[in-house]
Each structure stands twice: as structure tokens, then as C-alpha cells.
Design a protein around this motif. Sequence first.
Motif, mmCIF file in Angstrom:
data_model
loop_
_atom_site.group_PDB
_atom_site.id
_atom_site.type_symbol
_atom_site.label_atom_id
_atom_site.label_comp_id
_atom_site.label_asym_id
_atom_site.label_seq_id
_atom_site.Cartn_x
_atom_site.Cartn_y
_atom_site.Cartn_z
ATOM 1 N N ALA A 104 0.831 -1.209 0.000
ATOM 2 C CA ALA A 104 0.000 0.000 0.000
ATOM 3 C C ALA A 104 0.865 1.259 0.000
ATOM 4 C CB ALA A 104 -0.936 -0.014 1.201
ATOM 5 N N ILE A 105 1.873 1.307 0.855
ATOM 6 C CA ILE A 105 2.727 2.495 0.961
ATOM 7 C C ILE A 105 3.533 2.697 -0.309
ATOM 8 C CG2 ILE A 105 4.701 3.470 2.191
ATOM 9 C CD1 ILE A 105 3.618 2.111 4.732
ATOM 10 N N VAL A 106 4.143 1.622 -0.826
ATOM 11 C CA VAL A 106 4.952 1.741 -2.038
ATOM 12 C C VAL A 106 4.084 2.173 -3.221
ATOM 13 C CG1 VAL A 106 6.331 0.450 -3.710
ATOM 14 C CG2 VAL A 106 6.695 0.099 -1.269
ATOM 15 N N SER A 107 2.867 1.662 -3.310
ATOM 16 C CA SER A 107 1.969 2.035 -4.405
ATOM 17 C C SER A 107 1.635 3.519 -4.357
ATOM 18 C CB SER A 107 0.686 1.204 -4.341
ATOM 19 O OG SER A 107 0.964 -0.174 -4.470
ATOM 20 N N VAL A 108 1.344 4.031 -3.172
ATOM 21 C CA VAL A 108 1.015 5.452 -3.033
ATOM 22 C C VAL A 108 2.212 6.324 -3.405
ATOM 23 C CG1 VAL A 108 0.466 7.262 -1.352
ATOM 24 C CG2 VAL A 108 -0.816 5.117 -1.344
ATOM 25 N N LEU A 109 3.392 5.963 -2.912
ATOM 26 C CA LEU A 109 4.583 6.746 -3.230
ATOM 27 C C LEU A 109 4.906 6.692 -4.719
ATOM 28 C CD1 LEU A 109 6.912 5.835 -0.216
ATOM 29 C CD2 LEU A 109 5.430 7.816 -0.485
ATOM 30 N N ALA A 110 4.685 5.540 -5.335
ATOM 31 C CA ALA A 110 4.949 5.415 -6.772
ATOM 32 C C ALA A 110 3.989 6.273 -7.592
ATOM 33 C CB ALA A 110 4.840 3.948 -7.196
ATOM 34 N N VAL A 111 2.721 6.297 -7.212
ATOM 35 C CA VAL A 111 1.741 7.119 -7.934
ATOM 36 C C VAL A 111 2.049 8.600 -7.756
ATOM 37 C CG1 VAL A 111 -0.693 7.783 -8.029
ATOM 38 C CG2 VAL A 111 -0.069 5.368 -7.862
ATOM 39 N N ARG A 112 2.439 8.993 -6.553
ATOM 40 C CA ARG A 112 2.794 10.398 -6.328
ATOM 41 C C ARG A 112 4.006 10.792 -7.167
ATOM 42 N NH1 ARG A 112 1.568 12.873 -0.516
ATOM 43 N NH2 ARG A 112 2.229 14.619 -1.791
ATOM 44 N N LEU A 113 4.980 9.903 -7.271
ATOM 45 C CA LEU A 113 6.138 10.181 -8.109
ATOM 46 C C LEU A 113 5.722 10.325 -9.571
ATOM 47 C CD1 LEU A 113 9.193 10.402 -8.616
ATOM 48 C CD2 LEU A 113 9.259 7.900 -8.752
ATOM 49 N N ALA A 114 4.849 9.435 -10.041
ATOM 50 C CA ALA A 114 4.397 9.507 -11.431
ATOM 51 C C ALA A 114 3.663 10.806 -11.714
ATOM 52 C CB ALA A 114 3.494 8.307 -11.738
ATOM 53 N N ILE A 115 2.855 11.257 -10.763
ATOM 54 C CA ILE A 115 2.121 12.509 -10.942
ATOM 55 C C ILE A 115 3.077 13.687 -11.030
ATOM 56 C CG2 ILE A 115 0.528 14.123 -9.807
ATOM 57 C CD1 ILE A 115 -0.967 11.698 -8.722
ATOM 58 N N TRP A 116 4.105 13.708 -10.160
ATOM 59 C CA TRP A 116 5.054 14.825 -10.169
ATOM 60 C C TRP A 116 5.946 14.799 -11.408
ATOM 61 C CZ3 TRP A 116 6.301 13.351 -4.483
ATOM 62 C CH2 TRP A 116 5.274 13.825 -3.668
ATOM 63 N N LYS A 117 6.095 13.624 -12.017
ATOM 64 C CA LYS A 117 6.922 13.536 -13.211
ATOM 65 C C LYS A 117 6.210 14.080 -14.447
ATOM 66 C CE LYS A 117 10.743 11.534 -11.759
ATOM 67 N NZ LYS A 117 12.071 12.202 -11.880
ATOM 68 N N VAL A 118 4.894 13.963 -14.486
ATOM 69 C CA VAL A 118 4.157 14.327 -15.703
ATOM 70 C C VAL A 118 3.457 15.667 -15.603
ATOM 71 C CG1 VAL A 118 3.792 11.907 -16.264
ATOM 72 C CG2 VAL A 118 2.056 13.118 -14.957
ATOM 73 N N THR A 119 3.455 16.281 -14.439
ATOM 74 C CA THR A 119 2.778 17.570 -14.299
ATOM 75 C C THR A 119 3.708 18.595 -13.708
ATOM 76 O OG1 THR A 119 0.887 18.724 -13.314
ATOM 77 C CG2 THR A 119 1.877 16.965 -12.019
ATOM 78 N N GLU A 120 3.537 19.826 -14.103
ATOM 79 C CA GLU A 120 4.314 20.934 -13.579
ATOM 80 C C GLU A 120 3.502 21.777 -12.608
ATOM 81 O OE1 GLU A 120 7.457 21.507 -14.009
ATOM 82 O OE2 GLU A 120 7.717 19.803 -15.359
ATOM 83 N N VAL A 121 2.289 21.318 -12.284
ATOM 84 C CA VAL A 121 1.408 22.094 -11.409
ATOM 85 C C VAL A 121 1.977 22.097 -9.997
ATOM 86 C CG1 VAL A 121 -0.907 22.278 -10.460
ATOM 87 C CG2 VAL A 121 -0.580 21.535 -12.822
ATOM 88 N N LYS A 122 2.081 23.278 -9.426
ATOM 89 C CA LYS A 122 2.660 23.408 -8.092
ATOM 90 C C LYS A 122 1.591 23.470 -7.007
ATOM 91 C CE LYS A 122 6.659 23.578 -9.990
ATOM 92 N NZ LYS A 122 7.491 22.378 -9.994
ATOM 93 N N LYS A 123 0.388 23.867 -7.367
ATOM 94 C CA LYS A 123 -0.686 23.956 -6.396
ATOM 95 C C LYS A 123 -1.509 22.676 -6.446
ATOM 96 C CE LYS A 123 0.287 28.139 -5.064
ATOM 97 N NZ LYS A 123 0.709 28.440 -3.706
ATOM 98 N N HIS A 124 -1.770 22.113 -5.302
ATOM 99 C CA HIS A 124 -2.509 20.867 -5.245
ATOM 100 C C HIS A 124 -3.668 21.009 -4.273
ATOM 101 C CE1 HIS A 124 0.619 18.535 -7.365
ATOM 102 N NE2 HIS A 124 1.458 19.346 -6.749
ATOM 103 N N ALA A 125 -4.775 20.334 -4.611
ATOM 104 C CA ALA A 125 -5.887 20.238 -3.669
ATOM 105 C C ALA A 125 -5.551 19.091 -2.714
ATOM 106 C CB ALA A 125 -7.190 19.983 -4.413
ATOM 107 N N TYR A 126 -5.050 19.434 -1.551
ATOM 108 C CA TYR A 126 -4.524 18.412 -0.666
ATOM 109 C C TYR A 126 -5.612 17.446 -0.190
ATOM 110 C CZ TYR A 126 -0.188 21.037 -0.587
ATOM 111 O OH TYR A 126 0.971 21.661 -0.960
ATOM 112 N N VAL A 127 -6.812 17.950 0.019
ATOM 113 C CA VAL A 127 -7.889 17.061 0.461
ATOM 114 C C VAL A 127 -8.154 15.996 -0.596
ATOM 115 C CG1 VAL A 127 -10.324 16.944 1.071
ATOM 116 C CG2 VAL A 127 -8.936 18.847 1.896
ATOM 117 N N LEU A 128 -8.163 16.420 -1.867
ATOM 118 C CA LEU A 128 -8.360 15.456 -2.951
ATOM 119 C C LEU A 128 -7.206 14.459 -3.014
ATOM 120 C CD1 LEU A 128 -10.023 14.556 -5.383
ATOM 121 C CD2 LEU A 128 -8.733 16.195 -6.777
#
Length: 558
Positions: free
Chosen positions: A382-406
Motif C-alpha cells: 500500500a505504501i509503495v503504491s502510493v509513493l509510486a503514484v505520487r512520483l508519477a504525478i510529479w513527473k508528468v505535471t508541472e502544477v505546483k498547487k494541489h488540492a490536498y484534500v483530494l
Amino acid sequence: MTRLVACIACMLLFVSPAFADDVFLGAGGVHYAHMAVTALGLLFAIRMADQAFGRRALPLADSPTFPRYMTSRGQYLLGSWAFTVIAAFVFLLIVYLHKEVIQVAKLFGEPLSKNIIEAVSNDDASYLLIVVVMGSIYLFLLQKEAEWNVLLMLRDLIQTWISVPQLGRKIVDEISFALTVPDHAVDEVVNKSTGVAKADFRKDKRTVDRVWAEICYMQWWISRRQASGDDATFFSEPSFNLDQLVDQHDKISWQVQLLKSGAALPAQITAESIYLELKAIQLKFSRLVACYLLYRNGSRQRLALDARSFGLPFKDEHMDNPLRYSVIYLLTVIAAVYVSVYGSAILYDLLAGKGAMTAFSEQSAERVFSWIMYSLSNYGLAIVSVLAVRLAIWKVTEVKKHAYVLTYCWTFLLACAMGPLGLTIATKLNGVSSVAALPVVQTYTQMLQWGVGPGLVAVCISYFMDRQLSSDLPNIDTSIVVRRVVNSVLFTCFTIALQVPQLMALQPSANTAWEPSKLRLVVLGTTFVVTLSLVLVAQFGLRTQRASKVLSAQQPAE
């Protein structure tokens, strides 16, 4: 020292059950003697692993540089701690499997003599000799730089995760080809340097004037930070040869001044020789600046901010690679499960009236390793999957503002789904009788109830990662340790409360020797310890840094 003591305390808990066969067959004195010998060996193993992690000097700007100066102090400690725990576990494994290790040692013929190999193989060696011999093999593995050495391959992999030496080389290259001295520093450098004019900073980078101007700027920049006295340990590092570098700068300054004034140069000194020597000095200063920027900054945002302030077009990265932290979380799960399963089972037997020696001897190491496998399949995946998805999101997007609740909503849902999926796969592979005949989908549906714990823990980990680097969230107050520990305990209790129904409804399987009440106590204790350990690591295990917006408001003017 704190890290060393913590490692010893954790690993000693690995020792007692692992050597149950030897310990409980003899008298109590033999048990404690074996414990003391193993503790001394473990202390040696931890010390050697810590030294091995930072021993290998890697090339940076054509000069050997130690890893501790090619990343931040927090990142270095994180990598060193991870390698130390792995290496210490390898040492205990070598001692536990000493007969098998001896057979492998025969193939290499070192570092053991034939008499020692025969003594261990024939059970003629004492336990002290076994620990000493296995320590020699362990030391050999830490010292032998070879492609087949898995232990040092792990060291190199962990160093790669903390950007050693890639990030240092990137900064050196940017200094060489893309440095633009800030306007506010130009006047200071011109006033305090010999043979430097404002126009020199705008000339071609292949000219003596531009190279000399940038060298003087770096020397001025370094001297200001050295004068502050905050980083005396860094500047006193012998491998940097800072005093010698400054002497080289001072000695060549008069040659540059002669060249720029058009005066005759001394014999055997030409414009080309001056330029080549200046490039060599520039490379050394670039290495020193790169190491200082890395050493001082614990996050990519802080590093990018300081690098841009220095004059480099350094890209502002949203966050460090989160997958590099997965190692520490997985190790935390392993250690927490090992300690809590043994501790809970022994506590139950003691409360049931069994003697201490009996309570210790009746615990099965195989059962504990099964619990570790299931916990890694649940919490770990579970932890590795979440960290991997977060890494993938940061690799493909340049958006700096995030909706943290989402972000935390999908983090919870993903962890709740992946943890039970890992449990389903683990139970099917292990052939658990209660689920062996069930379809995979039905098994997965039953396992979904165990996703709440990993889901909440994953949200907690993500939240504290964001707080370390994002200026949109409050910075972590590291001064209030007690309150942070209390908050971690309260969060753990809340997580346990949500899982009480399924915990209390647990029934042992047919191949489990534990009675229902013991099983429930062990599950409750293990869940509590694992959750609390992961939350504490999320709060205290990663280096706290303020984000770029906060830093920019506090950045002193040069």
C-alpha cells in the motif's frame, strides 16, 4: 550515537528468537553469554556498515569526493541508517546460517583458513569463534569492491536513491556552462578582487576574463559562508583542500593582472597556460560550491532556491523522489512486526501463567516470518503504491498547487485497495486453507476489511511529506517532541478503534496452534506497534524543511 543505539536495540530483538534452538537447550548462563557475544558482534557490524557507506570516494569534477558531501545531511543519514539496518540484518543472517555460509566460503578460499572452516563444519567451534569467523566474512564483504558483492551493490543503490553523485555532477556542469553572476554580487566582487571589471561577467565563457571573474565570484561567495562559522566541519574537510585552493587563487591573480594589462609575461608562462590553470581552479571551486549547496539543503526546493540565488538556472522540483523513502518504511514494518509478534505472544503466555523461559522457547520463528510477509503484502504494498503514484504525478505535471484534500482522498482509497490485494496474493501463494478454495475475487472482497489501517497510515505519511516541503501547509514544529509523540499515539488509537470489529472477530485457522484469545491479542498488539512505528517515522524519520515560498521571504540579501 543515538542512531547506533537504536539499531542495536532493534537488532537484539532479532537475535533472541533466531537463536532459540541454541539458547534454550543450555543453561540460563549460556543464553546470556550468547546474547552478549552476539551484541558485541552486532555492535561491530553496525560500526563497520556505517563506515562502509561513506568510505568510497566518488569522482566529482575530477576529484574524489565522499558521499556525505554530495547530498544533504538528512538524506545522507537516511541512506546510511537504511544501509546499516540491512547490513546488520545480513550479519545476523550470516551467524544464523553459519554452516551454509562456510560452504560458500570454501569456494572463495578467503578470508578464512582451512582449519577454521573444518572446525565450524564439524561443530567443533565455540559460539564465540563462530561469531568471530562470521564477523570476518562480514568484514570481507564490506571491504571487497566487486561486481558480485550484493551487500555493496545495495550500498550503491541506496546512494543512487539519495542522488549520489548525479546531483553534484549536475550542479558542477551548470556552474561551468550556465552560471550567471547576480547583479547585486558583481559590485562586491569587483571591489574585493584583483583584475576584475564589470564587463568581464558578460564576456564569452571561453575567455580568460570571464573565467577569472567567475572564479573570483565563487571565492568571494565561499569566503562569506566560511566567515559565518556555521559550517566549520564542512570547510575543514581535508579532501576539499580549501586553503590550498585559496593559495592557488592568490598566486595566479598577479599573472592574470599582467595578462590583462598587456605587460610582458615571465618566461614559460603563456596566455594558454594561464587559461588552462584557471579552468582547473574553476573546476575545483565548482566542486566546492556544489558540495556546499547539497550539504546545506535538505530538499530539492531549498536547493533550487539557493542555486538560483547563486546564479544557476536550477529547475525547481516540487519534491524529492518519494520512492527513496520506501526502504525506510519497509524496514520499519519488518522490525515492528518482528518485535510486536514475539512481544505480544510472550506477553500472553506470561499472563497465562507460563514461565519466562517457556514463554520464550515456545515461539516459532517461522510463524513470525509469515506475519512479516503478510504485513509487507498489506502495509508495504500500500505504501509503495502510493509513493509510486505520487512520483508519477510529479513527473508528468508541472502544477505546483494541489488540492490536498483530494490528494489524501485518492491516497486513502488507493492504499485501501492495494493492501488487501497484496494480502490476497500472499494468502493464495501461501496456500492458506481458509481461502485456498475461494475465487480470487471473493478472497479479495474478504480482505478489504484490512485496508483501513494501511489507508490511514498512507494518508499520514503523505501529509507529513507535504508538510516538510510545501509552503501551503504549516511547517513541522520540531521543538515540541512530546506533543508530536502524543499525537502519534492518539492517531494510532483512532486507527485501531476503526478496526476493532474485525480484530475481535478473528478466528484461528486449522493449522494455527494459537487459541482465539491469543491470536486476537497478537493481532491487536502487532497492528498497534506497526501503525505507531510508521506514524513516528513519518513524523521524525524524514528531515524537516521549509518550502521555497517561506525561504524566499527569509532569504538574506547578498
